[in-house]
Structures are given as structure tokens and as C-alpha cells.
Design a protein around this motif. Sequence first.
Motif, mmCIF file in Angstrom:
data_model
loop_
_atom_site.group_PDB
_atom_site.id
_atom_site.type_symbol
_atom_site.label_atom_id
_atom_site.label_comp_id
_atom_site.label_asym_id
_atom_site.label_seq_id
_atom_site.Cartn_x
_atom_site.Cartn_y
_atom_site.Cartn_z
ATOM 1 N N GLY A 12 0.758 -1.226 -0.093
ATOM 2 C CA GLY A 12 0.240 0.093 -0.005
ATOM 3 C C GLY A 12 0.783 1.384 -0.049
ATOM 4 O O GLY A 12 0.227 2.309 -0.546
ATOM 5 N N VAL A 13 2.021 1.153 0.498
ATOM 6 C CA VAL A 13 2.954 2.341 0.752
ATOM 7 C C VAL A 13 3.301 2.579 -0.616
ATOM 8 O O VAL A 13 3.219 3.958 -1.172
ATOM 9 C CB VAL A 13 4.138 2.030 1.574
ATOM 10 C CG1 VAL A 13 5.034 3.155 1.536
ATOM 11 C CG2 VAL A 13 3.874 1.647 2.838
ATOM 12 N N ILE A 14 3.588 1.749 -1.562
ATOM 13 C CA ILE A 14 4.157 1.890 -2.790
ATOM 14 C C ILE A 14 2.974 2.514 -3.693
ATOM 15 O O ILE A 14 3.002 3.671 -4.386
ATOM 16 C CB ILE A 14 4.306 0.586 -3.739
ATOM 17 C CG1 ILE A 14 5.545 0.036 -2.530
ATOM 18 C CG2 ILE A 14 5.137 1.143 -5.013
ATOM 19 C CD1 ILE A 14 6.065 -1.256 -3.127
ATOM 20 N N PHE A 15 1.853 1.960 -3.656
ATOM 21 C CA PHE A 15 0.621 2.294 -4.530
ATOM 22 C C PHE A 15 0.423 4.092 -4.020
ATOM 23 O O PHE A 15 -0.034 4.605 -4.822
ATOM 24 C CB PHE A 15 -0.583 1.696 -4.103
ATOM 25 C CG PHE A 15 -0.555 0.180 -5.039
ATOM 26 C CD1 PHE A 15 -0.271 0.235 -6.451
ATOM 27 C CD2 PHE A 15 -0.707 -1.037 -4.467
ATOM 28 C CE1 PHE A 15 -0.136 -0.761 -7.121
ATOM 29 C CE2 PHE A 15 -0.715 -1.966 -5.293
ATOM 30 C CZ PHE A 15 -0.339 -1.946 -6.551
ATOM 31 N N GLY A 16 0.516 4.043 -2.492
ATOM 32 C CA GLY A 16 0.042 5.469 -1.983
ATOM 33 C C GLY A 16 0.990 6.581 -2.762
ATOM 34 O O GLY A 16 0.364 7.336 -3.481
ATOM 35 N N ALA A 17 2.221 6.384 -2.765
ATOM 36 C CA ALA A 17 3.039 7.045 -3.513
ATOM 37 C C ALA A 17 2.758 7.287 -5.142
ATOM 38 O O ALA A 17 2.689 8.511 -5.545
ATOM 39 C CB ALA A 17 4.558 6.711 -3.367
ATOM 40 N N TYR A 42 12.036 13.569 -7.167
ATOM 41 C CA TYR A 42 10.864 13.777 -7.937
ATOM 42 C C TYR A 42 10.507 14.977 -8.236
ATOM 43 O O TYR A 42 10.239 15.373 -9.321
ATOM 44 C CB TYR A 42 9.781 13.135 -6.784
ATOM 45 C CG TYR A 42 8.357 13.339 -7.713
ATOM 46 C CD1 TYR A 42 7.897 12.359 -8.759
ATOM 47 C CD2 TYR A 42 7.598 14.327 -7.212
ATOM 48 C CE1 TYR A 42 6.638 12.556 -9.146
ATOM 49 C CE2 TYR A 42 6.327 14.374 -7.959
ATOM 50 C CZ TYR A 42 5.879 13.576 -8.918
ATOM 51 O OH TYR A 42 4.618 13.830 -9.732
ATOM 52 N N LEU A 43 10.867 15.947 -7.243
ATOM 53 C CA LEU A 43 10.170 17.321 -7.393
ATOM 54 C C LEU A 43 11.413 17.956 -8.346
ATOM 55 O O LEU A 43 11.138 18.807 -9.375
ATOM 56 C CB LEU A 43 10.256 18.138 -6.300
ATOM 57 C CG LEU A 43 8.997 17.664 -5.542
ATOM 58 C CD1 LEU A 43 8.928 17.947 -4.103
ATOM 59 C CD2 LEU A 43 7.740 18.171 -6.086
ATOM 60 N N MET A 70 8.390 10.137 -12.252
ATOM 61 C CA MET A 70 7.423 9.264 -11.751
ATOM 62 C C MET A 70 8.028 7.691 -11.745
ATOM 63 O O MET A 70 8.027 6.933 -10.560
ATOM 64 C CB MET A 70 6.203 9.064 -12.592
ATOM 65 C CG MET A 70 4.961 8.328 -12.124
ATOM 66 S SD MET A 70 4.528 9.593 -10.823
ATOM 67 C CE MET A 70 3.606 8.580 -9.640
ATOM 68 N N LYS A 71 8.802 7.348 -12.574
ATOM 69 C CA LYS A 71 9.386 6.041 -12.694
ATOM 70 C C LYS A 71 10.409 6.089 -11.627
ATOM 71 O O LYS A 71 10.734 4.900 -10.798
ATOM 72 C CB LYS A 71 10.239 6.046 -14.063
ATOM 73 C CG LYS A 71 10.734 4.583 -14.202
ATOM 74 C CD LYS A 71 11.129 4.537 -15.695
ATOM 75 C CE LYS A 71 11.785 3.305 -15.966
ATOM 76 N NZ LYS A 71 12.000 2.830 -17.534
ATOM 77 N N LEU A 72 11.336 6.865 -11.474
ATOM 78 C CA LEU A 72 12.335 7.087 -10.272
ATOM 79 C C LEU A 72 11.690 6.936 -9.083
ATOM 80 O O LEU A 72 12.081 5.852 -8.138
ATOM 81 C CB LEU A 72 13.031 8.228 -10.568
ATOM 82 C CG LEU A 72 14.106 8.489 -9.426
ATOM 83 C CD1 LEU A 72 15.220 9.412 -10.053
ATOM 84 C CD2 LEU A 72 13.657 9.461 -8.172
ATOM 85 N N VAL A 73 10.669 7.688 -8.657
ATOM 86 C CA VAL A 73 9.919 7.551 -7.344
ATOM 87 C C VAL A 73 9.383 5.789 -6.931
ATOM 88 O O VAL A 73 9.663 5.470 -6.112
ATOM 89 C CB VAL A 73 9.045 8.537 -7.052
ATOM 90 C CG1 VAL A 73 7.876 8.305 -5.957
ATOM 91 C CG2 VAL A 73 9.521 9.731 -7.044
ATOM 92 N N LEU A 74 8.625 5.523 -8.223
ATOM 93 C CA LEU A 74 8.099 4.028 -7.870
ATOM 94 C C LEU A 74 9.147 3.396 -7.982
ATOM 95 O O LEU A 74 8.877 2.303 -6.847
ATOM 96 C CB LEU A 74 7.266 3.908 -9.186
ATOM 97 C CG LEU A 74 6.132 4.893 -9.299
ATOM 98 C CD1 LEU A 74 5.100 4.357 -10.197
ATOM 99 C CD2 LEU A 74 5.104 4.579 -7.928
#
Lengths: 518, 566
Positions: free
Chosen positions: A431-436, B147-148, B191-195
Motif C-alpha cells: 500500500g505504501v508503494i501504491f500510495g506514492a 521527484y520534484l 514518476m518512474k524513479l519514485v516508483l
Amino acid sequence: MLEELAAGFPVLSCLLFLPLVGATVLWLLEDEDLVRTSALTIALVELALSIFVLLRFIPESAAMQFVERVQWIPALGISYHLGVDGISVLFVGLAAFLAVLVVIYSWDTIRHQVKLYMMCLLALETTTMGVFVSLDLILFFVFWELMLLPSYFLIKLWGGGADRHYAALKFVLYTLLGSVFMLVGIALLNINFHQWASLHHTDQMYSFDLLDLLTVPIPLGQQILIFWLMFLGFAFKAPVFPFHTWLADALLEGPIGMAVVLAGLKLGTFGFMRFSIPLLPDAAKSETVVMTVVGLGLCAILYGAWMALVQHDFRRLLAYSSISHLGFVVVGLFALNFQGLQGSLLTMINLGFSTAGLFFIAGFLYARQHTTHLSAFGGMATQTPLLASFFLLIGLASIGLPGTNGFVGEFLILLGAFKATWWFGAVAVLGVIFGAAYFLWYYERAMLGPLGKAVKDTMSDLHMREVVIAVSLSVMILWIGIYPSPFLRIINGSVQALVDRLHHGTVAVVDRPTREGH
Amino acid sequence: MGEYALLYILFAPFAGALALIFVSNRQPLLVRGIAASAALISLIASVYLFYAYDPMRGGFQFIQRYEWSKQLGISLYLGVDGIGTPLVLASSILLFAGIFVSWHIKDRTKEFYIWLLILAAATIGVFMSLDLFFLYFFYEMSVIPMYLLLGMWGSHTKKYLEMTDPEGLRLRDSIGFIKNFGANSKEYAAMKLVLFLSAFAVAALMGILLIYKFSGLNTFDILALREQSNLMHIPVLGTTLDKIVWILIFFGFASIAPLWPLHSWSPVGHAAAPAATSMLHAGVLMKLGHFSIIRVAFEILPETTRELMPIAAVLCMFSIIYGGFVAFYAKDTKYVIGYSSSSHMGYVFLGMAALDYISLSGAVIYMFAHAMATGMLFAMAGWVYDQTHTRDIPSLGGLSNKMPFISVCFVVGCMASVGMPGTVNFIAEIMIIVGSWNKYPLQVIVAVLGIVLTMAYLFKMMRGLFYGPMDQKYSHSHDAVSIVDRMPLLIMISVSIGFGIFPMHLYNVVRSGVDPLVARITHVVPVAAHDALIPDEPAGAGTVPSMAHRVRHPDDLAPSVVRSAP
């Protein structure tokens, strides 16, 4: 000394009835500005009272404090019994805090029937306070039901969406449905008390009082039945995963102020912690209950986050993210250990700042574009830098960035879940990952990149009142995030007592009925 | 200052970020001044730290400990050993240089510096955390500023800008769309980086929580855990728990390193990032991965590390060769440097995998050296981009006439990156190669080929940018002339060459951190077996009898002893 003070000055009653009295006073006023000012004054006095309670609250203690008790219907054992402990006292502060912000937010966003709106808000505040401070189950139930009245009108009359009538009705019916089951559960608790009392020839034959009920053992089969009945009541309200369908409608169609209260005050999960787990510890720790409830919680985490990912409307996204966050809370609660319970309680408070804060942000967006749909935004960061910054900060708190309150709560929950059964934690962590993902993706599309087509050049940044709201939320978010120990100290005592109780089950307390005495 | 050096290094950037909130964007000089002075305080303190660290004494020094939650066993527990010290120094050098490299950012200067400072402070925080909770705390904290920084101040790739078809743009921006090599928006990259990073960070978090749960010590203190945690004999899913934890920790942190199959976010991120961010990203952020593996997996699970580290030895070959070839064929300056970084991180993994005194020291020195070299290259790629507004190598050329200073520095940067004798990279490379030869000869051969490849693509890029005919539309571009523009490059060059010529202190410091660690991993009885067997039998199976004791850092017996200033 504090006991004397509390006895001499019924501070909880004041907290409870001040908004209601205030609402009546508003009724007498004519001028709209005067109505707004008075509503704000009342909310501020209420906040001051709740801060007084928080300051005089003795931390690291499991005892009920500021207790007031008056017989109401002695024949049935119903009394007017108020008190706060570590579990409920922070909610009192939170409710008062949010009420002030909602009044400030509604200052110019509510244009028609201002007086009625403010009266509803204050009445709603009384009922929520009532839910948090009641120690008598019937009294609690009264406030629980009364809450529906102002909520219904707030959604129906001041909602922004076309389907607000439908949403209001759906909300009320769902909650009522759940509370009917809960009422049966409460009645069964009373009957059990009666049976035990008849057996032991005590003076008091009936009681709905939480502290009395805690002293009576309940057979396991009975406990499980009552647990599920009460579970339904709280689960509809919370809402826990399969009972959640009203939430998105109510949040989307209702006014922002209502959404803040609905999403910010986690009444359902508070109910679990206040009543279900302490009253029915053996049921709560039985294998089937834990597996089912945690299973639902884990489903909620994944389902909510997954649904939030594909939403284009910010309020709908927030509704699903609430469901996901509640999943975390439920998993933490039914980890049934110190860290899990502590984390859940802290997360409930945290959501009052972060989710409610995001609803305020949604409100700010709504005030500018009259919708929270993605198509109305894009590249707003250049036009409204302040709005974008606070949006980011509060959003990061909601996804649990270290340094914000969300991280502390989430971490404690995960810790608790891991301690209980490691794969609870392993699933919850997704959920933490999806949250981000869902938050940052929405943020990127709404705030970053080139200016959206629907965004006008003249769009204004936050004005003074909005800044006040955003700053006060941010202060709380960072405070809890960086230095949570004052808050943890307040809740520790009661959480520890709850863990002990879970450990011993109901039978053990019979020997020492005044354990949680006042 | 003395014993509080770590607090200065860590909190000066945070304080700077906080101060910047109250400054208006209309006073850009004040904004830059505050950022620069915060970075300067941090830099001075870390230079002091580096030279005041006593390699003879070794162990963790400059320890600071503040209780955060007694019930959970969490405290803000800071301390550096010989591995953390040079990395802290590298971070603050790059932060300081990065502030000057981004001196000309006009768009929302204040916010840019706030996030840059937070990013640097968070990475520094990881390098000095001795508490797993705070290690993870700072690690996660470093992701969001990226990200920012990418999403707001980054740049799209050329191919993306060339695409006008709206449907295509939409497709390429969606997170599900993966095969978009070289044609992505900065938002996609962010986005890719953060995920990627948060997903793998969560794996590492699970490892950390499993350690916490099963150690039964109720503490996140790394030093306590490494002495007493015993995960070796808990069976889980047909294997033992320590292996699962090790895999979670290793891959969780290796994603940021980035190890080969987990690398794809990194060059995309580099390409989108503004220069100073790329510098910090390639220079220190990527080292968080290696460092955290060393700090968590090596320290707490030494036995398992010995068993499973060959995984890294296999994957690092792919990192080196694959990264090198992609860098050779890439057309975008930042892709070249980005993939070269990802290739070079393979050397660090090789040095770590060999688990030898020399090779692991080489790996740590390589992290330091690579930070300087790649920092220079990204700074200069950023300069060229600012001047020409393109990063497309084929369309550039002949810039050496316009920017002689930059082109000279670029040659030095390439030399350093290749590992020319005289730069600190050379020392690091040679140590890795010498140290790993006995154990992994094949990997060493691959690594040497990788050096040749590095030379090929860097010189190709250099030729493409600075030599040959110049397009007339770049005739307005100019050199770095002012002291502000030249200083960051000169700092990094002098550090790189300075330590290349006088490496002894760096070497001693690193060795003082590496030696006890390698001794622990290679020669030591498992803690549990040790405890169980004593005093009946001196050693368990598969251990070296003469070394059948637990190696302790000298500091462990009295961790609160703080070295006073000389």
C-alpha cells in the motif's frame, strides 16, 4: 488535584454542549457576518477548552480522566457518563481543531443559508464530541445516531454535486443499517451483564456503562457474536472494505466541510479501539476474527490504492485513499500488539490532519475551478505556487514521507503487523508503494507540466484564510512527524492497558473490578 | 565543534532549507547566499571530520545518540566509521559544488535550493545513521526531493520534444508504458524513479522489520543487532530466515545502486534531471545503495553475506558490460554519463563481492572517486546544455573553441572517470582489480574490458561535443569565465587529483572501516554457534579455528566514548 478540578468544573460537558448552545444562539442572529463571527468564536472557545483538556491530561496513564457521571435512567443502568483516556483525548482535540478550520473554510465558500449551515456544523461537532467522550454505550449510541441528522442536511443542502440527495440518503441508510446491528450488540452486552449480576447478587442489575461492562466476563461464543454485530456497525461507518460504497458518493457530492469531518474523524475505527477490542478481547484475538478482519484490511489497502490510482476526480481519489488508509488502521489494530495499536491510533489522528488537509486542498481547488476533476487543472504550480506547495506537503504526509506525521504512524503499524504475522506486514507494505504512485501521479498531472487548457491566467493563489488553514495543518503535520513523543506519551498508558487486557482476556479482570476505576 | 561535527554536517542543510522558506524569490542573491553558506558549513565540518577521524583507533567515532522512542528502541544514533567518513565528505563537496553549478537557475530558485539541500542532507543522514529506523527514514527522505527536482526543473528528452502526435505523447507519459527508451518527458522520468525506488525501499524495509522482529532485541541499533541478532537458525519457506532477509535487503538497496536488472530508472532520471541534481544523484544518491548494503547486510548478517554475495559478482558483470555498451550507443550526453555511472557501479559491486580487504577498500574509495568524476561530467554536460539547449551529441561539435576551459575540464573529467593514474579513481580501480583477482578472475577481465569501453564512449562523447565542425547556431555559447562557474569544477578536479597523488589518509581511513568488517565476514564463527558452543568447543564447522572469536570494533565496548578534537 486534577480530579477535584474536574469534579468542580465539568469541562467535558462544556465541551460537549458548547457547540449545541452556540448553534441555538446562532439561530437568534440575523446578520450573516455576525453569524460567521459567532460560529468562529464558538469553535475557537471549544478549541481552547479541548487544549485545556489536553494540557491537564495526565500522560502515560490508563485511567479515565475528567470523569462526570450522573444517573440518567437508573432502572436500565443508563447513565450520563463522560470521560477521556489516552485513546479518546486526542480525538477531542482533533475534532475541535478541524471544526475551527471548517468554519474558516466555509467563511466565503458557503453563500446561501449561512446560518443554517453553521448551526449544522456546530451540531455535528457536538455529536462527534459526544461519540468521543461518552462512556455509556447508550449515550454513545445516541450521539452516534444523532450525528446522522446534521450530516444528512449538510450533504443534501450544501453539497456541490448533482446527486447529492442520493448521496445523503445512501450515507444515512448505510450507517443506520450498521448501527441497528450495533444496537443489538449493545443490548446483548447489557443482557450478559444482567445475567452475571443476577448470578452474583450485586446491587446493580443492569448497566450500559463501559467501565461496568469491562468488569464482567463474557463467554467466548457470546463475545464472537457481539463482536460481529458491533463490527458491522463500526465497519459501515469506518468504512471497512466491502462496506465502503457510500463513502465516495458522500465525499464527492457533499460540501467540503462535511467531507473534512467524515474523512478526518475516523469514528468507525475509533469504535473498534474504544469498545470492540477492550470489551471483547477474547473474540478480538480469536483466529477467525483476526484473519477475517485483517484480510478485509489488507484487501482495503490494495483495493483502495488501486482504485485511487485510476481516479480522475481528486475527491474520489481521496475517498479511495481513505479506504486504503483505513485498511492500514485496521491491520494495525488487529495486529493486537503495542506497536500496532499505538500506530493505528496515531494514524487515525494523523489522517485527521493529512486526509482532512487534502480535502481542504480539494476545497481550494474547487473554489477556483468549481470542480476537482483533473481536466480542469494542469501546470498549476506556476500559477499558484503556495497552493502547490501546501498540496505537496500535505500529500507527502498522507503517503508517509519521513519527517511528516504519516511516516511515524505507518511505520508503527507495519512494525506491529510484522510482529504479529510477518506476511500481514508484507502485504500492507504494498500500500505504501501504491500510495506514492496515486498521489504523485495526480499531483504531476494537476500541478506540474505545461499549463492546462482550462486554467485561466487570472487564477489567484491562496488568500489569507486559506493560508491560515494550510499553515495550521502543516504545523501539526511536521510537529507529529519530527517530535511525536508528546502525542505518543498521551496514548501510551491506555494502549498498554489495552494490550494487557487483550493478554488476560475478560475473565482476569473480574478479580479486580476497579482496575480502570476513576 | 569537535564531537558535534556530525550534527553540523547533517543539520546545516536542513537549517538552510528552513531559512530559505522565509526568503522571497525576489532576492535571488540572498537565496543563493543562504544555500551556499549552509552547504559551506556542512563542507567545512565534513572536511574537519575527515581529517579528525582517527584511523588508528578505527571503529565508529563522533557518536551522537538521542533517544527517540524508548519503547520501540529507536534513537537518533549517529556515528561514522572509515566507510561513512569519505562518503559524507563526498556528499558535502558535491552539495557545495552543486549549489554553484545551479547558480543560474531562474525559475523558482528558492524552491530549487530547498529541495537540493534536503536531498543532500537526507543522503548525508544515511551515511551517518547507526540506527536502522533512521537509516530508512533518511533513505526514503532522499527519494521525494528527486521527484520534484526532476518534475519541476528537469528537461524532456529530444525525441519526446520532437513528438507532436498527442496520442503518442499521452501514451508515453502513462506509467504503464515501459518501452520508451530515449523518448520520455521529465514527469515520466520522475514518476518512474519514485516508483522504482519506493517499491524497492519497501522491500528493504521488510528486511529491516524482519530483523527487528526476529532478533527479539527490541532495538533498531545496528551495533547491538550485529553483535546479538541471530537469524541463522530460523527456518522459513524451506530456507532460513537470514537468507530471505539478506535478499530483501540486498535487492532493496541495490535498486538505487543501480545493479543491472534494476537499473532502468536511473539513466532516465539522469537525463531528465537538472545538472546539480544529476551530480548528487550519480555522485552520492546511488552510493546509498552500496553503503546501506554494507551497513545493514554486511554488518548484521556477515555469515549470510559470505554465502550469498556471489549473486552480486554475477550481476555486476552485466552491469559493467551492458551499461558500457548502452553508453557507447547513446546519443544524449546525459544518457552516456548516466549509463556510464550505472556501469561503473558494477565495479563497486565487484569490489564488495570479493569480500577482500583490498577489494572492499577499493570499492569504498571508488565510490568516493566516482562521486567526483561523475559530478564533474554532469556539471559540464549541464553547462553545455545551458549554452546550447540540446544534449544531442550528433548535432553538437566544435565547442572547444567557444569554451576552452570547459573542454579542458572535460578531458580531465573523462580521464578521472576512466581511471587515469594520478586520479583517485586509478587507485580505486587498481585496488578492486587486484583484490578481486584471486576470487573472481572472470569478473576482473570483464572489468578491465569495461575500462576500455569507458574510454571508448567517453572519448567518443568528448569528440562529439568539443571537436569537429561547429554548427553556427551555437556561436553565441560561451565559456565558464566567472569564479562562480569555475569553482565547482576546480574543487572537484583538485579533490580528485589531490587524493590521487596523496591517497594515504583516505586509504587509512577506509581500511580502518573495512578491516574489521571483512575480518568479521571471512573469519568468524557464527554468533549463535559461538554462543552455543562456548566453552565446550572452540569452533563450529566451516570456520577457521585460529580465528574462532568474534572480532569486535575497539569502540564497541564503550560506544559512548567520543573522540575529542585534537
